[in-house]
Structures are given as structure tokens and as C-alpha cells.
Design a protein around this motif. Structure first.
Motif: not given
Length: 580
Positions: A206-215, A318-325, A193-202
Motif C-alpha cells: 500500500a505504501v509502495e516504498p522505493r529503495a533509497g527513498e527515505d534518504v 508512512a515510511l517510518n511506520a513500516l521501518t518501525r515494524k 504466520e501466513a496471515d501475519m505475513l500477508r498483512y505485512g506484505l499488504d
């Protein structure tokens, strides 16, 4: 003096009873009658009043429902009164009225002091009002857990105080052990579980999304994708409003509005209404000029750069790749990241947490061992007093040579707690297995009462235990259902005498088939059927004088008119009265 008294019960359509009233003495009441006459319905009725299980089979055949009503005189301020008043019940001239209805379909209702209450409330009041003992209770006494509970009840605070501390520590130890086991046994799962969470956070970092950026990007992509159409529309709109330099003869909105304004300005002095319209047209001209200017600026600033559009689409991908997961939108992705970071901190701290929990578990086990020893010591001391008191009571119940004792023992268990230099099994009530032993005569080894006591002896042990309780933890009313089963002769006389003695400080109701017991009663009730097999209102009556002699004669010899039986019955009554 009795604190609370069950004065009477009315029973309707219950079993063989059609409609009967049971009037009880504040002292010792004996309920007698032929086998099958319905004596046990008295016990059943009281059980219903005390919150017992409602069995639709109890409803008399042909009736829609069975009803049991009871009247209990209770002193003001008693625990039962306080609890009843909290439920909205009202006293009736110092008495608490209890009612229980059971329908033939199985529905059950309870009323207390004129208010509908949960059946469970009646069960709560029962602990303060009545102690019921019958054949099933005797069998219950054979269980080791019940014997330990009886000892603890007798010991009172001497056991209750250390038991409360032990129970608190025991619950904490269980919780700590469960958490420790969960962490250690699921170490691999938690690492995954920790490895999965760490991968997701990394991946999110890497993308560094910003709140509201997708809109924002969606809006920009829409604009860039239609830049030519937007520019053309803005230019055409500007031309319509401000004119087209390439078509100086063309007519535009600004020119038309300006002409209209000039026409009205020439005559505005002649009519205030027209002057107001001229002002409004002037405002329209100004607004048209502003919009035309903005349209010109929009067309000049509109960037139709395909490279920028490509960059926007790449960022959106790049943002869509994150929202899919990790979430439906960027805001959800960021929320997932926040939760996951906290969970990862928790998982990464497993080693430290395991160390803390292990230390706490070991400390609790040591503490629990000390509390268990204190509990054992308290039970051992109470057991000696309890056994001596019950033994003394048995001497009064025609068992002068019987001896009662307790075996308090522990079971070795390598996973247990250390008590007195031994590692023993433990549970929510301590480390002790408590067993009541009986040596019925000198020379006989003490044996568990389940093996060493006959039916009659068990009845007397049960009665002796309850009498001892009456002196330490009194209950206002005691109901015994054939506690004299398997007893006869002198032993029966002694049971009657002991019940009469108990009735000096409490109300005692006994369902009995023994004349030796009934003779000691302050009041004897006869339950008898009519010719059609039912018990009517007149079928439960108080026996006095000649009627009581006849019933005792029947119980003695099966013949109400036997002179020998009558003489014996009179002798029994005389002896009982003399003993009183």
C-alpha cells in the motif's frame, strides 16, 4: 599365520604394577598369578592402548602418571598401518609403537608411531587389531541388541547389504514423517504466520516504498524546513561575490578580483612569473562568476512551498511506520518483504506439500516393509548356520548335548510397517528382535541364555561364539579375561584345548586361574608381587620347566611343593603337549 602380533607391553605405575614388561607369544599366552597380584592390569593396560577410558584412579599411589607402551608387529599395507600412516605415524622395523599416558590429575595422552594422536584413533585401530572379552562382555552378550549385532556380524554381506538399503530408506522415512508431522500438527500456527505475513506484505504494498527513498526525503525535508534561511544565505553570498543591484556603490569580490587582474595584465609582459599570477587571478574571476551564477539560480529555484513540505513529512511518516515494524530502513523493509513473500508461498503450498509427503511416506513404508522382509530372511538363514556352528563348538567345550538356536521375532504395532501380512514395529536395524537361546541338555526347552545358562555355561557360549567369528571375521589378537570363570574339571580342559586350537590361526592371550587352561598355553606368564605389595620388572616373568610346574601345582592345590599336585601338573602339561 597371524597377520598382526602384540609382541610386548611395558606397564609403569599402573595399579599395583610399578614397572613390568609383558612379553607375549604369537600363539597362546596364559597370564596367571595369585588373586590380587595384578593379572587384570594386563587387560586394563591393553584397554588403555586401545583407546579405553583413562581413569586417574589407575595411577599408582605416589606416582605422577601411569604409562603403558605396546609394540605390535603389523604387515605392510594392513588397514591399521594405512590409518596410522595417515596420522603421521612411522613403523619401527615393521612394528607399530603405541603409548598411552594417564596423569594423576586425569589428563590423558596418546602416541602412535612417535606422533601425538587423538585417543579416538587408538579406538579405531582396535577394531582391526584386538578383540577383548571379559566378564563385562559376557554380560553384554545378554542384551538383545548385542545378540542381533553378533548375528549380523556373522552373516556378513548377506545382512550388511540389505541392512544398508533398509537404513537409507528408514532415514528418509523418518525425515519425511517428521516434516509431515511438523506441517500438520502446526497447521494453526502456520496459518497464523501466513496471515501475519500477508498483512505485512499488504501494508508495504500500500505504501509502495522505493529503495533509497527515505534518504532522499530526509534531505528534501531538511531543505524545505530551512528554505528561508537557505535563500537568504544564497542571496547574501551572491551579493558578496557579484554585487547588490540595490547598492551600486558596494564593493564585491568579482569587482575586486577584476581590478587585480587588470593591474597585473598591464605589466605582465615584463615578468613571466607575474604573468602566471595574472592568469591564475583570471581563473579565479571566472570561478567566482560561475559560483555567483549558481547561487542566483539556487535562490530562484528554491521552493519554500509549505504544502510540499507537508507532503514530504506525510510520506516520511508512512515510511517510518513500516521501518518501525519491518526493518531499520526502507532497504531492510524491502528485504523483509522479499523473504516474507517466499515464506508465504511455502506456507500457502502446505496442502499440496502434505499431499506429496503423504504419498512419499506411504511409498517408503511399503518399500521399507519389503526391505525388512529381505533382512529377516537373511538373518533367519544366517541364524541357522550360526547356531549350528556354535552348537558344534560347544560340543568341543564339554557341552556335547547343548543346543543353541535363535528366536527371530517381530512385535505387532498398528503404526508399524507391513511385513508378511502383519503390521509390526520397526527401528533403525529392521523389524527383528533377535534372541540367543540355549538348551543345555536333551529335553530342556530352549531358553534365553540370560535365564538358561549358568556362569560357566555362559563363558563357554561366549568362547564358542568368538571361535565361530574367528573363522568368518578373524581378528589378529584375542584377549580373554577369565572367560573360564565358573568352569572347572573336564570343561576347563576343553576350554584350554579350544583356546589352543584358536591360537593356531590367531594370537590368544588369556588371564586365567585354571591350571587346565594354562597348561595348553605356548607361554605362561606369572604375575607376582614383591613383599611391599608392588609388581616390579621382575614380577612378570616367563615360566619354563620347573617354574611352570611349580605354578601349575600352586594353581591346582595351593601348594607349590605338593608331590601329588606336581604329578598332576606334569600330567596336565604332557596331555596338553600330546594334544597339540
Amino acid at each position: 599365520m597371524v597377520c598382526s602380533v602384540l609382541e610386548e607391553m611395558r606397564i609403569r605405575s599402573l595399579g599395583v604394577i610399578d614397572d613390568a614388561v609383558v612379553e607375549l607369544s604369537p600363539g597362546f599366552t596364559a597370564v596367571t598369578g595369585e588373586t590380587g597380584a595384578g593379572k587384570t592390569m594386563v587387560v586394563t593396560s591393553l584397554g588403555l592402548l586401545l583407546g579405553g577410558r583413562a581413569d586417574p584412579a589407575l595411577v599408582r599411589i605416589g606416582a605422577e602418571k601411569a604409562v603403558v607402551e605396546g609394540r605390535v608387529a603389523v604387515p605392510a599395507g594392513a588397514a591399521a598401518v594405512v590409518r596410522a600412516e595417515e596420522a603421521g605415524a612411522e613403523l619401527d622395523d615393521g612394528a607399530l609403537l603405541i603409548s598411552r599416558t594417564v596423569s594423576a590429575e586425569g589428563r590423558s595422552r596418546a602416541h602412535l608411531g612417535g606422533r601425538t594422536v587423538p585417543v579416538g584413533l587408538l579406538a579405531e585401530l582396535a577394531d582391526d587389531l584386538v578383540a577383548v572379552h571379559g566378564q563385562t562382555d559376557q554380560q553384554g552378550l545378554l542384551k538383545l541388541s548385542r545378540q542381533r549385532q553378533a548375528l549380523d556380524r556373522y552373516a556378513g554381506d548377506a545382512v550388511a547389504v540389505p541392512l544398508a538399503k533398509y537404513t537409507e530408506a528408514y532415514k528418509r522415512l523418518r525425515a519425511v514423517s517428521a516434516e509431515l508431522e511438523e506441517i500438520t500438527t502446526r497447521a494453526r500456527e502456520r496459518a497464523q504466520e501466513a496471515d501475519m505475513l500477508r498483512y505485512g506484505l499488504d501494508e508495504i504494498a500500500a505504501v509502495e516504498p522505493r529503495a533509497g527513498e527515505d534518504v532522499e526525503l530526509a534531505e528534501e525535508a531538511e531543505r524545505l524546513g530551512h528554505a528561508e534561511a537557505l535563500a537568504s544565505a544564497a542571496t547574501a553570498a551572491h551579493a558578496a561575490l557579484a554585487g547588490n543591484p540595490e547598492d551600486p556603490e558596494g564593493i564585491d569580490a568579482s569587482t575586486l578580483v577584476a581590478g587585480a587582474h587588470r593591474a597585473l595584465e598591464a605589466v605582465r609582459a615584463h615578468d613571466p612569473a607575474l604573468a602566471a599570477l595574472a592568469d591564475r587571478i583570471g581563473e579565479i574571476g571566472i570561478l567566482l562568476g560561475d559560483v555567483a551564477g549558481e547561487l542566483a539560480g539556487y535562490a530562484d529555484d528554491l521552493d519554500a512551498d509549505p504544502l510540499r513540505l507537508a507532503a514530504v513529512e506525510e510520506r516520511r511518516a508512512a515510511l517510518n511506520a513500516l521501518t518501525r515494524k519491518y526493518g531499520d530502513d526502507v532497504a531492510a523493509v524491502l528485504a523483509w518483504a522479499e523473504r516474507s513473500a517466499a515464506r508465504l508461498t511455502e506456507l500457502d503450498g502446505d496442502d499440496e506439500r502434505i499431499e506429496e509427503l503423504t504419498a512419499e511416506r506411504d511409498a517408503l513404508r511399503t518399500e521399507l516393509g519389503g526391505l525388512a522382509q529381505a533382512l529377516t530372511d537373511a538373518r533367519t538363514e544366517a541364524a541357522e548356520r550360526f547356531a549350528a556352528a556354535v552348537t558344534a563348538e560347544l560340543a568341543s567345550l564339554a557341552m556335547p548335548h547343548a543346543r543353541v538356536s535363535f528366536d527371530i521375532r517381530q512385535t505387532e504395532d498398528p503404526d508399524g510397517v507391513e511385513v508378511g501380512g502383519r503390521t509390526v514395529a520397526y527401528g533403525p536395524s529392521g523389524v527383528d528382535e533377535v534372541e540367543l537361546l540355549l538348551a543345555p541338555h536333551p529335553g530342556a526347552p530352549p531358553r534365553p541364555i540370560a535365564k538358561g545358562a549358568s556362569g560357566g555355561e555362559l563363558s563357554r557360549v561366549m568362547l564358542a561364539v568368538e571361535v565361530v567369528f574367528a573363522g568368518t571375521d578373524p581378528v589378529p589378537t584375542y584377549l580373554f579375561d577369565e572367560v573360564d570363570a565358573g568352569v572347572g574339571g573336564k570343561a576347563a580342559v576343553e576350554i584350554g584345548r579350544r583356546l589352543a586350537k584358536l591360537a593356531r590361526t590367531a594370537q590368544v592371550v588369556v588371564v586365567t586361574h585354571l591350571p587346565q587352561v594354562a597348561a595348553f598355553a605356548d607361554r605362561q606368564l606369572l604375575v607376582e608381587k614383591t613383599n611391599d605389595g608392588s609388581v616390579t620388572r621382575s614380577g612378570v616373568k616367563v615360566l619354563e620347566g620347573e617354574e611352570r610346574i611349580r605354578e601349575l601345582s600352586r594353581m591346582l592345590a595351593g601348594q607349590e611343593d605338593s608331590e601329588t599336585a606336581r604329578a598332576h601338573a606334569e600330567e596336565l602339561l604332557a596331555a596338553a603337549r600330546a594334544d597339540a
